[in-house]
Design a protein around this motif. Structure first.
Motif, PDB file in Angstrom:
ATOM      1  N   PHE A  73      41.275  23.605  -0.626  1.00 21.42           N
ATOM      2  CA  PHE A  73      41.397  23.521  -2.085  1.00 21.42           C
ATOM      3  C   PHE A  73      41.065  24.858  -2.741  1.00 21.42           C
ATOM      4  CE2 PHE A  73      40.687  18.715  -1.947  1.00 21.42           C
ATOM      5  CZ  PHE A  73      42.016  18.448  -2.216  1.00 21.42           C
ATOM      6  N   VAL A  74      40.049  25.541  -2.219  1.00 19.42           N
ATOM      7  CA  VAL A  74      39.688  26.857  -2.756  1.00 19.42           C
ATOM      8  C   VAL A  74      40.813  27.849  -2.479  1.00 19.42           C
ATOM      9  CG1 VAL A  74      38.087  28.809  -2.575  1.00 19.42           C
ATOM     10  CG2 VAL A  74      37.196  26.469  -2.572  1.00 19.42           C
ATOM     11  N   ASN A  75      41.362  27.797  -1.265  1.00 26.96           N
ATOM     12  CA  ASN A  75      42.457  28.694  -0.898  1.00 26.96           C
ATOM     13  C   ASN A  75      43.680  28.472  -1.776  1.00 26.96           C
ATOM     14  OD1 ASN A  75      43.494  30.744   0.929  1.00 26.96           O
ATOM     15  ND2 ASN A  75      44.844  29.160   1.718  1.00 26.96           N
ATOM     16  N   ALA A  76      43.896  27.219  -2.180  1.00 27.23           N
ATOM     17  CA  ALA A  76      45.048  26.883  -3.029  1.00 27.23           C
ATOM     18  C   ALA A  76      44.756  27.110  -4.509  1.00 27.23           C
ATOM     19  CB  ALA A  76      45.461  25.426  -2.812  1.00 27.23           C
ATOM     20  N   GLY A  77      43.527  27.525  -4.815  1.00 22.51           N
ATOM     21  CA  GLY A  77      43.185  27.804  -6.207  1.00 22.51           C
ATOM     22  C   GLY A  77      42.855  26.583  -7.027  1.00 22.51           C
ATOM     23  N   LEU A  78      42.672  25.417  -6.380  1.00 19.29           N
ATOM     24  CA  LEU A  78      42.368  24.193  -7.116  1.00 19.29           C
ATOM     25  C   LEU A  78      40.877  24.067  -7.419  1.00 19.29           C
ATOM     26  CD1 LEU A  78      44.657  21.791  -5.093  1.00 19.29           C
ATOM     27  CD2 LEU A  78      45.072  22.688  -7.371  1.00 19.29           C
ATOM     28  N   LEU A  79      40.049  24.716  -6.613  1.00 20.67           N
ATOM     29  CA  LEU A  79      38.610  24.767  -6.858  1.00 20.67           C
ATOM     30  C   LEU A  79      38.180  26.220  -6.894  1.00 20.67           C
ATOM     31  CD1 LEU A  79      37.007  22.063  -4.497  1.00 20.67           C
ATOM     32  CD2 LEU A  79      37.298  21.916  -6.959  1.00 20.67           C
ATOM     33  N   THR A  80      37.261  26.544  -7.804  1.00 23.31           N
ATOM     34  CA  THR A  80      36.709  27.891  -7.813  1.00 23.31           C
ATOM     35  C   THR A  80      35.609  27.980  -6.763  1.00 23.31           C
ATOM     36  OG1 THR A  80      34.990  27.373  -9.442  1.00 23.31           O
ATOM     37  CG2 THR A  80      37.148  28.067 -10.289  1.00 23.31           C
ATOM     38  N   LEU A  81      35.214  29.190  -6.442  1.00 19.88           N
ATOM     39  CA  LEU A  81      34.140  29.396  -5.471  1.00 19.88           C
ATOM     40  C   LEU A  81      32.857  28.711  -5.947  1.00 19.88           C
ATOM     41  CD1 LEU A  81      33.068  30.821  -2.930  1.00 19.88           C
ATOM     42  CD2 LEU A  81      32.651  32.847  -4.341  1.00 19.88           C
ATOM     43  N   ARG A  82      32.555  28.810  -7.232  1.00 16.94           N
ATOM     44  CA  ARG A  82      31.337  28.202  -7.780  1.00 16.94           C
ATOM     45  C   ARG A  82      31.387  26.682  -7.656  1.00 16.94           C
ATOM     46  NH1 ARG A  82      28.282  31.354 -11.800  1.00 16.94           N
ATOM     47  NH2 ARG A  82      28.897  33.521 -11.603  1.00 16.94           N
ATOM     48  N   LEU A 328      50.173  20.421   1.557  1.00 23.12           N
ATOM     49  CA  LEU A 328      51.279  20.333   0.597  1.00 23.12           C
ATOM     50  C   LEU A 328      50.926  21.011  -0.722  1.00 23.12           C
ATOM     51  CD1 LEU A 328      52.491  16.689   1.309  1.00 23.12           C
ATOM     52  CD2 LEU A 328      53.806  18.787   1.665  1.00 23.12           C
ATOM     53  N   ILE A 329      49.673  20.909  -1.126  1.00 26.92           N
ATOM     54  CA  ILE A 329      49.235  21.606  -2.335  1.00 26.92           C
ATOM     55  C   ILE A 329      49.370  23.113  -2.140  1.00 26.92           C
ATOM     56  CG2 ILE A 329      47.197  22.166  -3.750  1.00 26.92           C
ATOM     57  CD1 ILE A 329      46.304  19.236  -3.314  1.00 26.92           C
ATOM     58  N   GLN A 330      49.029  23.573  -0.938  1.00 29.61           N
ATOM     59  CA  GLN A 330      49.135  25.004  -0.665  1.00 29.61           C
ATOM     60  C   GLN A 330      50.593  25.464  -0.644  1.00 29.61           C
ATOM     61  OE1 GLN A 330      46.792  25.343   2.933  1.00 29.61           O
ATOM     62  NE2 GLN A 330      44.959  25.850   1.764  1.00 29.61           N
ATOM     63  N   VAL A 331      51.485  24.638  -0.123  1.00 27.26           N
ATOM     64  CA  VAL A 331      52.913  24.975  -0.160  1.00 27.26           C
ATOM     65  C   VAL A 331      53.382  25.070  -1.613  1.00 27.26           C
ATOM     66  CG1 VAL A 331      55.241  24.208   0.408  1.00 27.26           C
ATOM     67  CG2 VAL A 331      53.424  23.934   2.081  1.00 27.26           C
TER      68      VAL A 331
END
Length: 528
Positions: A73-82, A328-331
């Motif tokens: 999710f972080v890699n896909a930008g859906l969650l921030t690091l924080r 799929l989110i990452q795609v």
């Protein structure tokens, strides 16, 4: 006796791990489609994020799977690091559910779970049936391990050997860490510790040390999955490992106190170990949660972004393939990145292509098409791997849509590259296109680009209304193309057949771009 012990433990462990896998897959299918919305709602602050992590790991019954999912999710930008920091801490608590169930001696009902799971799988819901069947195997495997270790209870030599091996808590932690990293399941390690402790082969201190090692061992899977991921995803995985190590370093000198606390709580030794596992993760979360934002800042300093040419693939990572929803989110994000490259590098300054003195701009577009090809191939092969997984109907439809859109975006880049190749002929032509011909092409381009940008927006926002606007604009663009072609042949004064072919080829390729934009819009509304 030794052979029977080894066969029983390995066979039981195999059934246990297979059960965890089946249960986890069933839970992913039944709930994973809702995870994105759930996480986006409850990660507004670290405490709600920790709660999200508890629910996520309790559902998947694996902190390793939960951590890999969060890294994805972080890699896909859906969650921030924080946001991910709190989710990571909470996920450790969620997995204590399995250990608590084992401590309740629910293994006696393993065959009931298996029978019920098979019945539900065949008659009703495959995902729910898989969950029940998986837990049945977990409890059945645990029962086999317990039975295999019965000889230890009556054999003082075996008991003495285990006590000797686990006399040093640091060594015990390292053994548990390595074993958990291999089987990728902390519950399995702790379950074996329960059996050994119940047989008298482990002291309570050694059993708690195994709990420590098992918790550190769960970070290995996430660390491996983050190797080819984004920097923030790598930071998330490393922070998770640091959290676990800090927890163990904090608890290690306090182990005798923890054992005394567990003695005061009471219950059999299996229950005490389960309580110790829960207390470790709860206290660890409460201590570290207030420092999550600061940890995020430290991770940015620890894992800095080096100055290097950015890779063309931004979001895809192999670790997420085991969780199709995340993959799929990452795609989807990678397709959005592909559309941005098209917009900024190929559509940009289109009018310059019609000027014979802009050779550098044409070459830039030709080179960018090669980058689009790399992204296209990566998306294609990644989606092919996803489709080989056991997908839900919704996930199957989504992967098919992405294959269509990936192909259309690549088709658009081909058409724009072809325009660049076509207009190279202007560099050696004896004359130029007429001003009204250039204006006509630019007007058609503006309409085509508008449809493209709307089609991308419809895809990114999953908006059927915007997609229908693109489809409804298509007849207007087709009419405009026919008008330009008619004007060129009927009113054109240019006697050069070479320039005529350039003009016609450019508007044909613009129509190809528009055709792919319309196809993307059809895909968005489900017409595939």
């Amino acid at each position: 006796m030794i052979v029977q012990l080894i066969m029983g433990v390995l066979g039981g462990l195999g059934i246990f791990l297979y059960g965890m896998y089946i249960a986890s897959e069933g839970l992913k299918k039944s709930a994973s489609s809702h995870l994105k919305n759930f996480l986006s709602r409850v990660t507004k602050n670290q405490f709600l994020g920790a709660f999200a992590g508890m629910v996520l790991a309790a559902g998947l019954q694996s902190s390793s799977a939960a951590t890999v999912m969060v890294v994805g999710f972080v890699n896909a930008g859906l969650l921030t690091l924080r946001q991910a920091m709190g989710v990571m801490l909470g996920s450790a608590i969620g997995t204590t559910v399995t250990v608590q169930l084992i401590a309740f001696n629910i293994t006696d009902y393993a065959l009931i779970f298996i029978a019920l799971g098979v019945l539900v799988f065949l008659v009703s819901s495959k995902s729910i049936g898989s969950i029940l069947l998986g837990f049945g195997f977990v409890f059945f495997g645990m029962g086999i391990i317990t039975e295999a270790m019965l000889p230890i209870q009556t054999n003082p030599e075996f008991a003495g050997a285990f006590v000797y091996l686990t006399d040093n808590l640091i060594i015990t932690i390292l053994i548990a860490l390595v074993f958990t990293a291999i089987v990728q399941n902390s519950a399995a390690t702790i379950a074996i510790a329960m059996t050994l402790a119940a047989s008298g082969s482990l002291t309570m201190e050694a059993a708690i040390a195994i709990v420590y090692g098992a918790n550190i061992g769960t970070v290995v899977t996430a660390l491996v999955s983050s190797i080819n991921a984004s920097k923030d995803a790598q930071r998330t995985a490393v922070a998770h490992a640091i959290f676990k190590v800090i927890g163990v370093l904090f608890f290690l000198p306090l182990t005798p106190i923890l054992v005394n606390v567990l003695d005061m709580i009471g219950g059999d030794i299996e229950r005490k170990i389960a309580y110790g596992h829960s207390i470790f993760n709860i206290v660890n979360m409460l201590i570290l949660l207030p420092f999550c934002n600061k940890f995020a800042d430290w991770m940015v300093i620890l894992i800095s972004i080096k100055d290097k040419t950015p890779k063309h693939i931004k979001y895809l990572d192999k670790g997420s393939l085991e969780v199709p929803t995340v993959a799929l989110i990452q795609v989807r994000k990678e397709l959005g990145h592909m559309a941005i490259v098209l917009d900024k590098k190929m559509f940009h300054d289109f009018y310059m292509l019609l000027n014979e003195r802009n050779a550098g701009h044409r070459q830039s577009i030709i080179q960018t098409e090669k980058i689009i090809d790399v992204i296209y191939r990566s998306n294609y092969h990644y989606l092919q791997k996803i489709t080989k997984k056991d997908l839900s109907d919704e996930e199957s439809n989504e992967s098919l849509k992405y294959l269509y859109i990936n192909n259309d975006l690549e088709g658009i880049s081909d058409a724009l590259q072809q325009i660049a190749h076509t207009t190279i002929k202007l560099e050696t032509a004896s004359s130029s296109l007429n001003e009204w011909e250039i204006n006509g092409i630019n007007e058609l381009y503006k309409e085509v680009y508008k449809s493209y940008s709307h089609a991308v927006k419809a895809f990114e926002e999953n908006d059927n209304n915007i997609a229908m606007e693109v489809i409804n604009r298509n007849p207007m663009i087709l009419r405009r193309e026919k008008e330009l072609r008619f004007q060129h042949f009927y009113h054109g004064e240019n006697e050069s057949s070479r320039l005529s072919s350039i003009y016609v080829d450019v508007i044909n390729d613009l129509l190809r771009v528009n055709h792919h934009s319309v196809d993307i819009s059809h895909t968005v509304i489900g017409m595939v």
